[in-house]
Write a protein that holds these residues in place. Structure first.
Motif, PDB file in Angstrom:
ATOM      1  N   THR A  26       0.827  -1.210   0.000  1.00 44.87           N
ATOM      2  CA  THR A  26       0.000   0.000   0.000  1.00 44.87           C
ATOM      3  C   THR A  26       0.855   1.250   0.000  1.00 44.87           C
ATOM      4  O   THR A  26       0.570   2.228  -0.698  1.00 44.87           O
ATOM      5  CB  THR A  26      -0.927   0.002   1.230  1.00 44.87           C
ATOM      6  OG1 THR A  26      -1.698  -1.198   1.225  1.00 44.87           O
ATOM      7  CG2 THR A  26      -1.845   1.209   1.202  1.00 44.87           C
ATOM      8  N   LEU A  27       1.957   1.224   0.783  1.00 43.52           N
ATOM      9  CA  LEU A  27       2.866   2.370   0.845  1.00 43.52           C
ATOM     10  C   LEU A  27       3.517   2.626  -0.502  1.00 43.52           C
ATOM     11  O   LEU A  27       3.629   3.759  -0.952  1.00 43.52           O
ATOM     12  CB  LEU A  27       3.927   2.131   1.924  1.00 43.52           C
ATOM     13  CG  LEU A  27       4.969   3.231   2.106  1.00 43.52           C
ATOM     14  CD1 LEU A  27       4.294   4.515   2.548  1.00 43.52           C
ATOM     15  CD2 LEU A  27       6.022   2.789   3.104  1.00 43.52           C
ATOM     16  N   THR A  38      10.053   5.760   2.513  1.00 44.15           N
ATOM     17  CA  THR A  38      10.642   4.788   3.429  1.00 44.15           C
ATOM     18  C   THR A  38       9.773   4.678   4.667  1.00 44.15           C
ATOM     19  O   THR A  38       9.351   5.704   5.229  1.00 44.15           O
ATOM     20  CB  THR A  38      12.065   5.211   3.826  1.00 44.15           C
ATOM     21  OG1 THR A  38      12.835   5.433   2.642  1.00 44.15           O
ATOM     22  CG2 THR A  38      12.732   4.134   4.664  1.00 44.15           C
ATOM     23  N   ASN A  39       9.512   3.423   5.068  1.00 44.55           N
ATOM     24  CA  ASN A  39       8.677   3.177   6.250  1.00 44.55           C
ATOM     25  C   ASN A  39       9.551   2.686   7.391  1.00 44.55           C
ATOM     26  O   ASN A  39      10.360   1.761   7.216  1.00 44.55           O
ATOM     27  CB  ASN A  39       7.593   2.152   5.936  1.00 44.55           C
ATOM     28  CG  ASN A  39       6.549   2.085   7.034  1.00 44.55           C
ATOM     29  OD1 ASN A  39       6.349   3.048   7.760  1.00 44.55           O
ATOM     30  ND2 ASN A  39       5.885   0.938   7.153  1.00 44.55           N
ATOM     31  N   SER A  44       6.450   6.990   7.899  1.00 39.80           N
ATOM     32  CA  SER A  44       7.048   7.003   6.563  1.00 39.80           C
ATOM     33  C   SER A  44       7.749   8.336   6.315  1.00 39.80           C
ATOM     34  O   SER A  44       7.371   9.381   6.860  1.00 39.80           O
ATOM     35  CB  SER A  44       5.970   6.779   5.493  1.00 39.80           C
ATOM     36  OG  SER A  44       5.005   7.811   5.558  1.00 39.80           O
ATOM     37  N   PHE A  45       8.762   8.258   5.467  1.00 39.75           N
ATOM     38  CA  PHE A  45       9.554   9.427   5.085  1.00 39.75           C
ATOM     39  C   PHE A  45       9.498   9.551   3.569  1.00 39.75           C
ATOM     40  O   PHE A  45       9.864   8.614   2.852  1.00 39.75           O
ATOM     41  CB  PHE A  45      11.001   9.273   5.558  1.00 39.75           C
ATOM     42  CG  PHE A  45      11.131   9.078   7.036  1.00 39.75           C
ATOM     43  CD1 PHE A  45      11.332  10.163   7.877  1.00 39.75           C
ATOM     44  CD2 PHE A  45      11.043   7.808   7.595  1.00 39.75           C
ATOM     45  CE1 PHE A  45      11.447   9.982   9.250  1.00 39.75           C
ATOM     46  CE2 PHE A  45      11.163   7.623   8.960  1.00 39.75           C
ATOM     47  CZ  PHE A  45      11.360   8.708   9.793  1.00 39.75           C
ATOM     48  N   VAL A  46       9.054  10.685   3.091  1.00 41.54           N
ATOM     49  CA  VAL A  46       8.910  10.922   1.660  1.00 41.54           C
ATOM     50  C   VAL A  46       9.990  11.910   1.233  1.00 41.54           C
ATOM     51  O   VAL A  46      10.082  13.024   1.769  1.00 41.54           O
ATOM     52  CB  VAL A  46       7.512  11.476   1.325  1.00 41.54           C
ATOM     53  CG1 VAL A  46       7.382  11.701  -0.180  1.00 41.54           C
ATOM     54  CG2 VAL A  46       6.435  10.520   1.815  1.00 41.54           C
ATOM     55  N   ALA A  63      -0.526   8.748   4.441  1.00 41.15           N
ATOM     56  CA  ALA A  63      -1.155   9.444   5.555  1.00 41.15           C
ATOM     57  C   ALA A  63      -0.323   9.402   6.818  1.00 41.15           C
ATOM     58  O   ALA A  63      -0.477  10.260   7.695  1.00 41.15           O
ATOM     59  CB  ALA A  63      -2.537   8.845   5.823  1.00 41.15           C
ATOM     60  N   ASN A  64       0.549   8.395   6.928  1.00 40.89           N
ATOM     61  CA  ASN A  64       1.395   8.291   8.121  1.00 40.89           C
ATOM     62  C   ASN A  64       2.764   8.948   7.937  1.00 40.89           C
ATOM     63  O   ASN A  64       3.694   8.677   8.693  1.00 40.89           O
ATOM     64  CB  ASN A  64       1.559   6.822   8.515  1.00 40.89           C
ATOM     65  CG  ASN A  64       2.277   6.030   7.420  1.00 40.89           C
ATOM     66  OD1 ASN A  64       2.332   6.449   6.268  1.00 40.89           O
ATOM     67  ND2 ASN A  64       2.813   4.860   7.805  1.00 40.89           N
ATOM     68  N   ALA A  65       2.912   9.790   6.939  1.00 42.05           N
ATOM     69  CA  ALA A  65       4.193  10.442   6.675  1.00 42.05           C
ATOM     70  C   ALA A  65       4.561  11.388   7.818  1.00 42.05           C
ATOM     71  O   ALA A  65       3.711  12.115   8.338  1.00 42.05           O
ATOM     72  CB  ALA A  65       4.125  11.204   5.358  1.00 42.05           C
TER      73      ALA A  65
END
Length: 484
Positions: A26-27, A38-39, A44-46, A63-65
């Motif tokens: 999904t990520l 990166t999770n 996560s890091f975008v 959404a969890n970034a």
């Protein structure tokens, strides 16, 4: 019983693995194009580096970034609600982009945002509500942009701000009103802007910052002007070590040179020893009247006609005053030729403290012409006659000190006297040659004297040997052995 527990454990491991695989899938599917996601520990890091096709904040960010990085892209504007649906973001870095505008409510919804880095862009337009909706923000980096003004109320919703970087911009006024509400601010960097002064009212803001632990204030490399309004800053800098790069906090003096604020003597401004800014050029270009002494040769145009019998010349002679208070007298002559006359009247100023030669400056005289009715008159020609100033007497001896209103002695008499006095002493080369000769003579005399005493000693020893051992020559080695 153990077999049942083991089977349940296996099923749990399989389900956990499938869930992790699904989240990773999904990520990867929700990551923006040409960006890296990166999770790590449910966060996560975008990161988007060198993406030339990226012109706005992309969609599809997880959404969890937690951290968003956009560097060397083509983002030129941060649109309204650009980060909607990202409540977990705590850090945003948008650097080295052609970013010029941050629209209203651009960061709305980022309630956990702690650090906003906007360095190295070309931001020149901010709105009052550009930073609205980020109440937890503590660090804002706006250095190396093109900000010329800051809108009123820009930081009204960022009262928790602890660090604000605004160096390397084009700000021309100290942002006093914007900083009054930032009571938690401990680091303020305003270096390399266009401030010409820092008002005394800024002292209240700077005092609050200086009271914080590990506080830092940057005011260097601004084109400040050395005026009375800036005097308070000198005292304040000396009392507060929070100011960094103190040696680069400079101000421009009324003469145009630069001085350190911390060492500039502001009392010079009180005694009116400095010209006002509007008269700087006039003060610097006007010569000093007391030292303006020159000899001038003037060329006078004398219009004559062909019927003139001879060419007339005018000579101006100046008499040197015998005392400092006497006024020089000038002899003038008038020239008349065929109804046209020229009168030359040079002027001269007296000396106050020096009886040196005065300067005679002649200007083209007024010419009174008489109409000539002769029809055979030729065209008018111009004759230039050089007027030379001559000395009639030698000025008395005067002091070498030049005071206000005195004249500088430029006569040849003083130069000749100085040359004559210098002739009494040896030149540098002559002194070197004389010293070398004296040293050589001393060395030769020392060697000759040593040889004399050595010869005398040898003769004395020979006499002693002859007295003890007749017929033997003096031999120091054998003599020593015999004595032994």
């Amino acid at each position: 019983m153990d077999l049942v527990a083991a089977s349940w454990c296996k099923q749990f491991n399989v389900i956990s693995f499938l869930l992790l695989l699904q989240s990773a899938t999904t990520l990867s599917l929700s990551c923006p194009a040409k960006c890296e996601c990166t999770n790590f520990r449910d966060a996560s890091f975008v990161e988007c580096y060198n993406v030339s096709t990226l012109k706005t904040i992309p969609s599809g960010i997880p959404a969890n970034a937690r951290t968003l990085v956009f560097q060397h892209t083509q983002i030129s504007k941060i649109q309204q609600n650009a980060f909607q649906g990202l409540p977990h973001v705590i850090e945003i870095e948008i650097q080295f982009n052609p970013l010029t505008t941050i629209e209203r409510n651009a960061f709305q919804g980022l309630t956990k945002l702690n650090e906003l880095v906007l360095k190295g862009n070309n931001i020149n337009l901010l709105y009052r509500d550009s930073f609205r909706g980020i109440p937890q923000i503590r660090k804002i980096f706006l250095s190396k942009n093109n900000l010329q003004t800051l809108p009123e109320g820009l930081f009204d919703n960022t009262t928790n701000l602890e660090l604000l970087e605004l160096q390397n911009n084009q700000l021309s006024e100290f942002p006093l009103e914007l900083l009054k509400n930032l009571t938690n601010l401990s680091i303020l960097l305003l270096d390399n802007n266009l401030f010409t002064t820092i008002p005394y009212e800024a002292k209240e803001v700077l005092d609050k910052i200086a009271q914080k632990q590990h506080s830092t204030i940057g005011l260097s490399r601004n084109p400040l002007m050395c005026t009375q309004e800036l005097k308070w800053l000198q005292t304040w800098i000396k009392l507060h070590p929070s100011v960094v790069e103190v040696d680069k906090v400079m101000c421009q003096t009324p003469f145009g040179n630069w001085s350190k604020v911390v060492t500039f003597n502001f009392s010079l401004l009180e005694t009116n020893l400095w010209p006002t800014p509007g008269k700087i050029n006039e003060h610097m270009t006007s010569p000093t009247p007391s030292l303006q002494t020159t000899y001038t040769s003037a060329f006078i145009e004398l219009p004559v006609t062909s019927s003139a019998a001879s060419l007339a010349s005018a000579v101006v002679t100046s008499s040197i005053p015998s005392s400092p208070t006497s006024s020089p007298s000038l002899t003038t002559s008038s020239v008349t030729s065929s109804g046209k006359s020229n009168t030359i009247t040079p002027t001269s100023s007296s000396t106050s403290n020096s009886a040196s030669s005065t300067a005679v400056v002649t200007s083209p005289p007024e010419t009174t012409e008489t109409p000539n009715t002769s029809k055979k008159t030729d065209d008018v020609t111009t004759i230039f006659t050089t007027l030379e100033s001559t000395e009639k007497s030698i000025p008395p001896e005067t002091s070498d000190t030049v005071t206000a209103g005195s004249k500088v002695d430029v006569s040849t008499t003083s130069i000749e006297k100085e040359s004559a006095s210098k002739g009494k002493y040896l030149s540098r080369n002559q002194q070197v040659i004389l010293s070398a000769s004296l040293v050589s003579v001393c060395l030769i005399a020392t060697v000759a004297l040593a040889m004399y005493f050595f010869r005398k000693k040898v003769i004395l020893r020979q006499k002693t040997i002859n007295a003890r051992l007749p017929g033997m020559m003096y031999d120091r080695v054998n003599t020593v052995s015999v004595v032994e």
